[in-house]
Design an enzyme around this catalytic site. Structure first.
Site, PDB file in Angstrom:
ATOM      1  N   SER A  94     -24.160 -41.481  30.770  1.00 44.51           N
ATOM      2  CA  SER A  94     -23.110 -42.559  31.092  1.00 44.51           C
ATOM      3  C   SER A  94     -21.679 -42.270  32.470  1.00 44.51           C
ATOM      4  O   SER A  94     -21.246 -42.836  32.177  1.00 44.51           O
ATOM      5  CB  SER A  94     -22.362 -42.422  30.024  1.00 44.51           C
ATOM      6  OG  SER A  94     -21.495 -41.217  29.505  1.00 44.51           O
ATOM      7  N   THR A 221     -18.650 -43.576  28.851  1.00 46.08           N
ATOM      8  CA  THR A 221     -17.016 -42.542  29.646  1.00 46.08           C
ATOM      9  C   THR A 221     -16.940 -41.845  29.428  1.00 46.08           C
ATOM     10  O   THR A 221     -17.256 -41.173  28.630  1.00 46.08           O
ATOM     11  CB  THR A 221     -16.482 -44.366  29.848  1.00 46.08           C
ATOM     12  OG1 THR A 221     -16.542 -45.457  29.643  1.00 46.08           O
ATOM     13  CG2 THR A 221     -15.132 -43.471  30.075  1.00 46.08           C
ATOM     14  N   THR A 239     -16.992 -42.792  35.407  1.00 44.48           N
ATOM     15  CA  THR A 239     -18.159 -43.496  33.632  1.00 44.48           C
ATOM     16  C   THR A 239     -19.290 -43.774  35.396  1.00 44.48           C
ATOM     17  O   THR A 239     -18.888 -43.765  36.441  1.00 44.48           O
ATOM     18  CB  THR A 239     -17.318 -44.311  32.933  1.00 44.48           C
ATOM     19  OG1 THR A 239     -18.275 -45.278  32.428  1.00 44.48           O
ATOM     20  CG2 THR A 239     -16.369 -46.197  34.148  1.00 44.48           C
ATOM     21  N   ARG A 249     -19.653 -54.749  39.444  1.00 46.93           N
ATOM     22  CA  ARG A 249     -18.850 -55.295  38.114  1.00 46.93           C
ATOM     23  C   ARG A 249     -18.283 -53.586  38.202  1.00 46.93           C
ATOM     24  O   ARG A 249     -18.174 -52.743  37.834  1.00 46.93           O
ATOM     25  CB  ARG A 249     -19.504 -55.499  36.707  1.00 46.93           C
ATOM     26  CG  ARG A 249     -18.589 -55.394  35.472  1.00 46.93           C
ATOM     27  CD  ARG A 249     -18.871 -53.794  34.924  1.00 46.93           C
ATOM     28  NE  ARG A 249     -18.275 -53.867  33.759  1.00 46.93           N
ATOM     29  CZ  ARG A 249     -17.749 -53.132  32.081  1.00 46.93           C
ATOM     30  NH1 ARG A 249     -18.078 -51.648  32.938  1.00 46.93           N
ATOM     31  NH2 ARG A 249     -17.331 -52.844  31.143  1.00 46.93           N
ATOM     32  N   THR A 272     -12.950 -45.372  26.113  1.00 40.66           N
ATOM     33  CA  THR A 272     -14.107 -45.716  26.540  1.00 40.66           C
ATOM     34  C   THR A 272     -14.635 -46.624  24.848  1.00 40.66           C
ATOM     35  O   THR A 272     -14.365 -47.263  24.586  1.00 40.66           O
ATOM     36  CB  THR A 272     -15.261 -44.493  26.021  1.00 40.66           C
ATOM     37  OG1 THR A 272     -15.075 -44.055  24.242  1.00 40.66           O
ATOM     38  CG2 THR A 272     -14.890 -42.762  26.228  1.00 40.66           C
ATOM     39  N   GLY A 273     -15.732 -47.328  25.167  1.00 35.91           N
ATOM     40  CA  GLY A 273     -16.580 -49.017  24.583  1.00 35.91           C
ATOM     41  C   GLY A 273     -16.702 -49.756  25.579  1.00 35.91           C
ATOM     42  O   GLY A 273     -15.681 -49.481  27.253  1.00 35.91           O
TER      43      GLY A 273
HETATM   44  N1  GLY Z   1     -15.815 -48.176  29.608  1.00 33.94           N
HETATM   45  C1  GLY Z   1     -16.658 -48.104  30.330  1.00 33.94           C
HETATM   46  C2  GLY Z   1     -16.813 -49.491  30.948  1.00 33.94           C
HETATM   47  O1  GLY Z   1     -16.492 -50.536  30.746  1.00 33.94           O
HETATM   48  O2  GLY Z   1     -17.292 -49.709  32.325  1.00 33.94           O
END
Ligand code: GLY
Length: 373
Positions: A94, A221, A239, A249, A272-273
């Protein structure tokens, strides 16, 4: 001068001198925002992967960062040395090297860092070819007048700063998972874009449900924040972003106020998330501002989760109970060294390291059940 003015001056001067300040009437019973310098309980906190991966070495991220910080290193240098372990470890898919790639199979990395005492920040987004985007974010902070460099520009900047640029940051593991996702979602290349977006998300989540990808790695992340005994606070987030994202993105991680926010007098927060939920609500900034108003790290984090829940109204993002159908976590510390990890649904953990050593603790959940219930 009015009584009111004198009180404001007292608070301001107290803050500069690092004294404990009186709590405003509205916040009595809650904590003051500024603490006595030299009385912080030093701590490093991070997402749970910060006490898991060692990249073949002896220490996890939080251990390394805490050890360096207590040895007198600059707090941000210590935190970044910690997250570098996770960025470089191919087993964490990740973050950094071996992070799950975008829809075209290319690993694109995001990172930000903030230095509380120096009041400086730097970030990179959609960076390709550098295993340690956190170090490039720090170079943006130290070497430029800017806060965020993206894409090709970020890579050229990194090249100019002497970073090694690699052709491909996939590992065999991340490439195989990408191929599996491609095979499932795009066998003929002829799905219409709306259907394809729906299938991309559904198949990605199915791979999570089948145990091919750990849930926390789908949006995986690492955020890591620390405060030393002098009350100096810093933070870093890094991340590979959302697995199989549309190329280009950018998530919450490199955006100041979203994936990370630090105020040297108050505290730090990171996430994170699901980055989109956080970007819409700028929750790290919200958490730090709530702590400034006297809230504990846990209560401030819960406020952010409530904000996300209230602003999640699109049907495609809701489960059968009408609640958010995704996970999101926040990690927060204040200038006293109090800390919390909070999560939308039970199950997430966070890591800490103090003088008692490293620990992995459960995050406090806002809701019960699972995102998919
Ligand atoms: N929280 C990491 C992402 O959505 O890229």
């Amino acid at each position: 001068m009015s009584k009111k003015m004198k009180r404001r001056d007292f608070i301001r001067n107290g803050a500069v001198a690092g004294l404990v300040v009186a709590t405003p009437k509205a916040l009595r019973g809650q904590s003051p925002a500024v603490i006595t310098k030299g009385t912080a309980r030093p701590v490093v906190i991070s997402s749970a992967n910060g006490n898991k991966f060692k990249n073949g070495g002896e220490m996890t991220c939080v251990q390394k960062a805490f050890t360096l910080m207590m040895g007198g290193s600059d707090v941000l240098d210590a935190l970044i040395a910690g997250v570098n372990i996770v960025e470089l470890d191919p087993l964490d898919d990740s973050v950094g090297y071996g992070g799950l790639p975008n829809a075209e199979g290319v690993v694109q990395l995001d990172s930000s860092c903030m230095h509380g005492p120096k009041k400086r920040a730097g970030a990179v987004a959609s960076l390709e070819g550098v295993r340690t985007p956190s170090l490039v974010a720090k170079a943006v902070m130290e070497q430029t007048d800017h806060h965020l460099l993206v894409g090709r520009g970020a890579q050229e900047f990194a090249r100019g700063m002497g970073f090694k640029i690699e052709e491909d940051l996939n590992t065999e593991h991340s490439r195989q998972l990408w191929l599996e996702w491609k095979r499932r979602t795009d066998p003929s290349h002829y799905l219409d874009p709306a259907k394809r977006a729906e299938v991309w998300r559904r198949e990605g989540l199915k791979m999570v449900a089948e145990g091919l990808i750990r849930e926390e790695h789908f949006y995986g992340t690492i955020n890591c924040d620390g405060v030393n005994t002098r009350g100096e606070i810093c933070g870093v987030t890094t991340t590979s972003g959302l697995a199989w994202k549309i190329p280009g993105r950018v998530g919450d991680s490199p955006i100041l106020g979203a994936g990370l926010y630090v105020d040297g007098a108050v505290g730090a927060a990171g996430s994170t998330g699901r980055g989109e939920a956080n970007l819409y609500n700028l929750c790290s900034f919200l958490i730090v501002e709530e702590m400034r108003r006297g809230r504990s790290p846990k209560d401030a984090g819960m406020e952010a989760l409530r904000r996300i829940k209230a602003n999640t109204v699109e049907k495609r993002l809701l489960n059968s109970r009408g609640l958010p159908s995704f996970g999101i976590n926040f990690y927060a510390i204040n200038a006293r060294g109090e800390h919390a990890g909070v999560t939308m649904y039970p199950g997430a953990q966070y890591a800490i390291c103090t003088e008692q050593g490293p620990q992995t603790l459960p995050c406090e959940a806002l809701l019960t059940g699972k995102p998919t219930d």
